[in-house]
Design a protein around this motif. Structure first.
Motif, PDB file in Angstrom:
ATOM      1  N   PHE A  39     -12.115   8.316  26.302  1.00 24.08           N
ATOM      2  CA  PHE A  39     -13.306   9.118  26.591  1.00 24.08           C
ATOM      3  C   PHE A  39     -14.548   8.372  26.142  1.00 24.08           C
ATOM      4  O   PHE A  39     -14.470   7.384  25.398  1.00 24.08           O
ATOM      5  N   LEU A  40     -15.680   8.837  26.626  1.00 21.44           N
ATOM      6  CA  LEU A  40     -16.960   8.169  26.402  1.00 21.44           C
ATOM      7  C   LEU A  40     -17.901   9.117  25.676  1.00 21.44           C
ATOM      8  O   LEU A  40     -18.062  10.276  26.078  1.00 21.44           O
ATOM      9  N   LEU A  41     -18.496   8.638  24.600  1.00 23.13           N
ATOM     10  CA  LEU A  41     -19.571   9.360  23.926  1.00 23.13           C
ATOM     11  C   LEU A  41     -20.888   8.702  24.329  1.00 23.13           C
ATOM     12  O   LEU A  41     -21.035   7.480  24.193  1.00 23.13           O
ATOM     13  N   SER A  42     -21.811   9.499  24.825  1.00 26.11           N
ATOM     14  CA  SER A  42     -23.061   8.934  25.353  1.00 26.11           C
ATOM     15  C   SER A  42     -24.255   9.663  24.771  1.00 26.11           C
ATOM     16  O   SER A  42     -24.263  10.891  24.653  1.00 26.11           O
ATOM     17  N   ASN A  43     -25.244   8.911  24.402  1.00 22.09           N
ATOM     18  CA  ASN A  43     -26.559   9.424  24.071  1.00 22.09           C
ATOM     19  C   ASN A  43     -27.510   8.324  24.519  1.00 22.09           C
ATOM     20  O   ASN A  43     -27.600   8.043  25.695  1.00 22.09           O
ATOM     21  N   LYS A  44     -28.138   7.632  23.611  1.00 24.95           N
ATOM     22  CA  LYS A  44     -28.817   6.400  23.983  1.00 24.95           C
ATOM     23  C   LYS A  44     -27.802   5.260  24.066  1.00 24.95           C
ATOM     24  O   LYS A  44     -28.012   4.262  24.748  1.00 24.95           O
ATOM     25  N   MET A 139     -22.844   2.733  14.632  1.00 27.31           N
ATOM     26  CA  MET A 139     -22.807   2.129  15.976  1.00 27.31           C
ATOM     27  C   MET A 139     -23.900   2.792  16.789  1.00 27.31           C
ATOM     28  O   MET A 139     -23.733   3.919  17.264  1.00 27.31           O
ATOM     29  N   GLY A 140     -25.043   2.111  16.915  1.00 29.14           N
ATOM     30  CA  GLY A 140     -26.184   2.745  17.574  1.00 29.14           C
ATOM     31  C   GLY A 140     -26.599   3.969  16.787  1.00 29.14           C
ATOM     32  O   GLY A 140     -26.768   3.921  15.562  1.00 29.14           O
ATOM     33  N   GLU A 141     -26.752   5.093  17.484  1.00 22.58           N
ATOM     34  CA  GLU A 141     -27.120   6.343  16.809  1.00 22.58           C
ATOM     35  C   GLU A 141     -25.906   7.109  16.308  1.00 22.58           C
ATOM     36  O   GLU A 141     -26.038   8.201  15.739  1.00 22.58           O
ATOM     37  N   PHE A 142     -24.705   6.555  16.499  1.00 20.71           N
ATOM     38  CA  PHE A 142     -23.480   7.209  16.051  1.00 20.71           C
ATOM     39  C   PHE A 142     -23.088   6.717  14.656  1.00 20.71           C
ATOM     40  O   PHE A 142     -23.040   5.505  14.396  1.00 20.71           O
ATOM     41  N   GLU A 143     -22.810   7.653  13.765  1.00 16.63           N
ATOM     42  CA  GLU A 143     -22.208   7.340  12.473  1.00 16.63           C
ATOM     43  C   GLU A 143     -20.722   7.657  12.577  1.00 16.63           C
ATOM     44  O   GLU A 143     -20.354   8.752  13.019  1.00 16.63           O
ATOM     45  N   ARG A 753     -40.771  11.019  31.326  1.00 19.33           N
ATOM     46  CA  ARG A 753     -41.798  11.058  30.282  1.00 19.33           C
ATOM     47  C   ARG A 753     -41.195  10.882  28.897  1.00 19.33           C
ATOM     48  O   ARG A 753     -41.767  10.221  28.022  1.00 19.33           O
ATOM     49  N   ASP A 754     -40.013  11.485  28.694  1.00 22.16           N
ATOM     50  CA  ASP A 754     -39.393  11.460  27.363  1.00 22.16           C
ATOM     51  C   ASP A 754     -38.531  10.228  27.124  1.00 22.16           C
ATOM     52  O   ASP A 754     -38.028  10.028  26.017  1.00 22.16           O
ATOM     53  N   ALA A 755     -38.327   9.438  28.187  1.00 24.68           N
ATOM     54  CA  ALA A 755     -37.433   8.271  28.043  1.00 24.68           C
ATOM     55  C   ALA A 755     -38.022   7.244  27.071  1.00 24.68           C
ATOM     56  O   ALA A 755     -39.220   7.013  27.030  1.00 24.68           O
TER      57      ALA A 755
END
Length: 755
Positions: A39-44, A139-143, A753-755
Motif C-alpha cells: 500500500f501507499l501512504l501519500s501526502n507531500k 521519511m519526509g513528513e512521515f515519522e 493556491r495552497d500547493a
C-alpha cells in the motif's frame, strides 16, 4: 495522509495459479482478484509499504508518478521481489533530476535480499537504510517506528511499522501496519489507539497447525481489542487457505484445518468461509456485531483508497461534469460515489433505475440541452450572464465531443420572431432558447463515453450509498458510507440529483445549513396530434411558453415538449408520475408536452415537496398509477372511460394509463389555470383546445430545498459544495452540468493556491 491499498492478497495472490478450490473459482467467476499486499501512504511524500512481485501493475493502475521511499517489512519474496521495478523512476527522468530511492529495512532482511538486489544500490536506483526496532526515523513528513513481530525462523528481520503524519487539515494521524506475523513480542505504547490499524488476515479461522506463522482473523480480533484503533481497521494479506465445507480441494497442501472455528456467541454452526470480497465483509461485520465490539473493520480490496482530495456524491450530470473538469485540470485523487447501479447495469423497466444510477435521471431522458441563461435553473443569480453563457457553451461542447448531435434548434430566424409576436397576441410569453436534442436512444451512448473518459482518471464506485456528510468545526471532513466506512477528503461536492433531494435536505438540517423551499411544479402531460404543433416544433423544436392565469394570476408554463414522442411513467419512492420522451430516430404520430403550475408557499407551511407528493399519491390512489382523460370529458364534468378513449382521434402512446377524472385529483385553482393555459395555446396553435386532446396526470417536478451557497457554490460548511438539481440550484441537464464545472474550477484554484 492518503492510504491506497495497491494489493491485499497473500504470498501467492488470489485466485492462485493451478487452483480450482471453491474460493478461487468464485473469485474468477466474479472477476475479483487479490494481488500481493502493498500500500501507499501519500501526502507531500509517497511512501511505499512493501514492494512485491505485482508492484509494476499496481503502480501503473494507480498512476503513481513517483516513489520517495520504501519500507520493507521482512525478507519474504512477496514483500520485496518488485524492487527492480523502481528502475523506471530513474529511467524516465533527466539524469540530474533523480536521487536514489531510500529503502528502509532491518539488517537481517537486507542480508537475505542483498544477493539478489544489491546491484540496484550499486547503480544508484535505491539507497539502503538499515533500521532497528524501537528507533524512530523520519521519511519526509512521515515519522516511522519499526517494532519487532514474530513471523517464524525464516523471517528473522520481520518488523511492523507505526507511522505518524498530518492529514489535510493539519491534525496528527497515526497508523499501525503489521504484515505477515503471528505475534508481537513486546507492544510499545505507540501502537495503542492508532487512527488506523492495517493487519493481516490470511485465514478466517486460526488453523490447527500454524506452520507459516501467519495471522488469522480469529487471532486478529484479539489484537484489535488490544490496540484499540480509533477510526478503522483494514484486513490485508488475505489468502484462500481456509477449508471450505464440501470442497474436494480441501486435501491440497495449502488448505488448513481449523483449530476451533469462529462461531456465534450463542452457539451453533461455525461462520461460513467467505468466498469473495462481499462475503468477507458481510461475515466480518456479523462477527464484530455478534461480539458487540465497537471497532469498524473493513476488508480491504485492491485499489481501495482511504483519503481523497475530492469526493463527489452523485453521478448525475452535475457530478459527472465536476469529475470531468477536475480530471482535465489534473486534480487527484478524486472519488465519485453513486448510490445506484452502473450505467450498463441499469434497466429502463426498473422504476428505481429510471431515476437513480450512473448518469442520473438523464440516462433515460430524451436529452434536451437548453443553451439559455433564462431557463433551467438559478445559476444566473451567482455568476454574470456572459460568464454563464460561456459555461453553458463549454458544457454543451463536451456533450458534442462525446457524441451528441451537432445540429441546434431554435437559432434566431424571422420565423422565430414571428412565433414570439403571435405568442404575445395569445397572452403568452415566448422564451427563445437554443436546444440540442440528443434523443432518448442516444443518451446512454453519450453517457457511456463520459464513463469511459473518466474510467482511468478518477475512481468511481457505484452501488455505494453515502449515509452522511461529515464535518467538524465548520469544515468538511469527508463522508460516511452506508456500511459505516468513513472516507476522508479535503473537498466534498454534493450532487445527489433530484432522486437525492430528501437526503440533501436531511444533510442540510444535520449540518445546520440554511435552506429555502423552492416552488413545486404540478400539472399534466398533454398529448395531441403532431400536426397541431408542427409549425411551432419545426421552428424551435421545444417552445418555452409562459402564461399568467386570468383567474388566479398564477404562473403556468410549458415544459419538455417532445415532437413525435411518447408519454411514459416514472416511479420515485413508490410514486408513479408521468413524463415524456422523444427519440432521434423513431417517431410516433403525436407530440406531448407538460403544462405545469408553479406553487410557492408562505408561513407556516414550508413543505412544497410534501404537497406535490400528496397530489401524486392521490392520483395513484384513484387510478392505480397514471390517469388519462380526454379534454372534452374534463370540460363536460365526466370521467373518461375506455370506450370514450376508443372514440378519441388522438391515440394514446401510454395505453396502460387508467381512464379517469383529473378533477378529483387537482385543486380547483390548479385545474382552472391549466384550462386557461390550454385556451391561450389554442389561440397560438388551433387544435390544442380540442375535445380530443389527451391529458395525463400527474406530472410533478420536485425541486430540492435550495441550499444557501456562495457565488462559487460553496455551502456554509467550508469546502463543501452543493450543486445541481439535488441542491435546488438547477433544473436542467445543461445548467446542472455547468454547476459541476463551476464548483470544480473553484476547487482546482484553491488546490493550486495552497500547493
Amino acid at each position: 495522509m492518503d492510504i491506497t491499498f495497491l494489493g491485499t492478497g497473500g504470498a501467492w495472490g488470489v485466485p492462485e495459479i493451478n487452483c480450482d478450490c471453491l474460493i478461487c473459482r468464485e473469485m474468477r467467476k466474479r472477476g475479483e482478484k487479490r494481488e500481493r499486499t502493498a500500500f501507499l501512504l501519500s501526502n507531500k511524500t509517497n511512501l511505499l509499504m512493501d514492494c512485491g512481485p505485482d508492484i509494476r501493475s499496481q503502480l501503473l493502475r494507480n498512476r503513481v508518478d513517483r516513489i520517495d521511499g520504501v519500507l520493507i517489512s521482512h525478507e519474504h519474496g512477496d514483500h520485496y521481489m518488485g524492487l527492480d521495478e523502481l528502475f523506471a523512476y530513474k529511467r524516465n527522468v533527466s539524469r540530474d533530476a533523480f536521487r536514489p530511492i531510500p529503502v528502509y529495512l532491518t539488517a537481517k532482511s537486507w542480508e537475505v535480499i542483498s544477493p539478489r538486489f544489491a546491484y540496484l544500490e550499486q547503480m544508484d536506483v535505491i539507497e539502503i537504510i538499515e533500521i532497528k526496532p524501537g528507533n524512530w526515523f523520519q521519511m519526509g513528513e512521515f515519522e516511522v517506528l519499526p517494532f519487532k513481530t514474530e513471523h517464524g525462523a525464516f523471517a528473522k528481520g520481520s518488523v511492523g511499522f507505526a507511522v505518524r503524519s498530518k492529514d489535510k487539515f493539519g491534525k496528527e494521524i497515526r497508523l499501525v501496519y503489521t504484515s505477515d506475523f503471528m505475534d508481537i513480542p513486546e507492544v510499545p505504547p505507540e501502537l495503542i489507539n492508532p487512527d488506523y490499524l492495517i493487519i493481516q488476515s490470511f485465514w478466517l479461522n486460526e488453523p490447527l497447525n500454524n506452520r507459516p506463522h501467519h495471522m488469522s482473523f480469529q487471532r486478529a480480533i484479539r489484537f484489535i481489542e488490544r490496540l484499540k484503533p480509533k477510526k478503522e481497521t483494514f484486513l490485508v494479506h488475505i489468502g484462500d487457505a481456509d477449508m471450505v465445507k464440501g470442497d474436494s480441494v480441501n486435501i491440497n497442501a495449502k488448505k488448513y484445518e481449523p483449530k476451533d472455528p469462529l462461531r456465534p456467541p450463542s452457539g451453533g454452526d461455525p461462520y461460513p468461509i467467505p468466498l469473495n470480497q462481499e462475503q468477507w465483509q458481510e461475515i466480518v461485520n456479523r462477527i464484530m456485531s455478534d461480539l458487540d465490539m465497537p471497532y469498524k473493520v473493513t476488508v480491504a480490496h485492491d485499489d481501495l483508497r482511504v483519503d481523497y482530495e475530492v469526493i463527489i456524491v452523485g453521478a448525475g450530470p452535475a457530478g459527472i461534469f465536476a469529475a470531468l473538469t477536475l480530471a482535465e485540470l489534473g486534480i487527484k485523487p478524486v472519488l465519485l460515489l453513486e448510490k445506484g447501479k452502473d450505467l450498463d447495469q441499469r434497466n429502463r423497466t426498473d422504476p428505481e433505475d429510471m431515476l437513480c444510477g450512473w448518469g442520473g435521471a438523464g440516462a433515460f431522458s430524451d436529452g434536451k440541452l437548453t443553451l439559455s441563461t433564462e431557463v433551467g435553473g438559478n445559476l444566473g443569480e451567482f455568476i454574470a450572464k456572459e460568464s454563464l453563457s460561456q459555461m453553458l457553451s463549454a458544457a454543451d461542447e463536451l456533450y458534442v465531443t462525446h457524441g451528441a448531435p451537432g445540429n441546434l434548434f431554435g437559432e434566431p430566424t424571422p420565423k422565430l420572431q414571428d412565433l414570439a409576436n403571435r405568442a404575445r397576441l395569445a397572452d403568452l410569453e415566448f422564451i427563445p432558447t437554443r436546444i440540442r436534442h440528443i434523443g432518448t436512444e442516444n443518451c446512454r451512448v453519450v453517457l457511456d463515453r463520459f464513463r469511459q473518459s473518466l474510467s482511468k482518471r478518477i475512481e468511481t464506485r457505484t452501488s455505494h450509498p453515502v449515509q452522511n456528510l461529515v464535518a467538524e468545526n465548520g469544515e468538511i471532513q469527508g463522508v460516511r458510507m452506508a456500511d459505516g466506512q468513513l472516507i476522508s477528503s479535503r473537498f466534498v461536492v454534493a450532487a445527489p440529483g433530484r432522486s437525492g433531494a430528501g437526503w440533501m435536505k436531511n444533510e442540510a438540517q444535520s449540518l445546520g445549513l440554511n435552506t429555502e423551499a423552492n416552488p413545486v411544479d404540478i400539472g399534466v402531460r398533454v398529448e395531441l396530434p403532431a400536426t397541431v404543433l408542427k409549425d411551432i416544433t419545426d421552428t424551435t423544436y421545444e417552445s418555452k411558453l409562459i402564461h399568467y392565469s386570468k383567474t388566479f394570476d398564477e404562473k403556468v408554463r410549458t415544459f419538455c415538449m417532445n415532437p413525435y414522442g411518447e408519454v411514459v411513467t416514472e416511479k420515485n419512492a413508490g410514486i408513479i408520475t408521468v413524463n415524456g420522451h422523444s427519440y432521434a430516430g423513431k417517431r410516433s404520430e403525436n407530440t406531448n408536452f407538460a403544462i405545469l403550475v408553479s406553487s410557492a408557499f408562505t408561513e407556516p407551511f414550508d413543505d412544497p415537496i410534501g404537497y406535490g407528493i400528496h397530489i401524486a399519491r392521490l392520483a395513484n390512489l384513484l387510478g392505480g398509477g397514471a390517469i388519462i382523460q380526454r379534454l372534452g370529458d374534463l370540460l363536460a364534468g365526466r370521467r373518461s372511460t375506455r370506450s370514450r378513449l376508443d372514440r378519441c382521434l388522438t391515440r394514446p402512446t401510454l395505453p396502460d394509463a387508467t381512464p379517469g377524472d383529473l378533477s378529483f385529483v387537482f385543486p380547483y385553482r390548479h385545474l382552472l389555470s391549466i384550462i386557461e393555459m390550454l385556451q391561450s395555446l389554442d389561440r397560438l396553435a388551433p387544435g390544442v383546445y380540442s375535445r380530443h386532446t389527451l391529458l395525463y396526470g400527474v406530472e410533478v417536478k420536485f425541486y430540492s430545498n435550495r441550499i444557501k451557497v456562495t457565488s462559487e457554490l460553496e455551502s456554509e460548511v467550508t469546502n463543501l459544495f452543493a450543486i445541481g438539481d439535488g441542491a435546488g440550484i438547477t433544473r436542467s441537464l445543461l445548467q446542472a452540468s455547468a454547476s459541476g464545472i463551476l464548483a470544480a474550477r473553484t476547487i482546482a484554484k484553491r488546490i493550486e493556491r495552497d500547493a
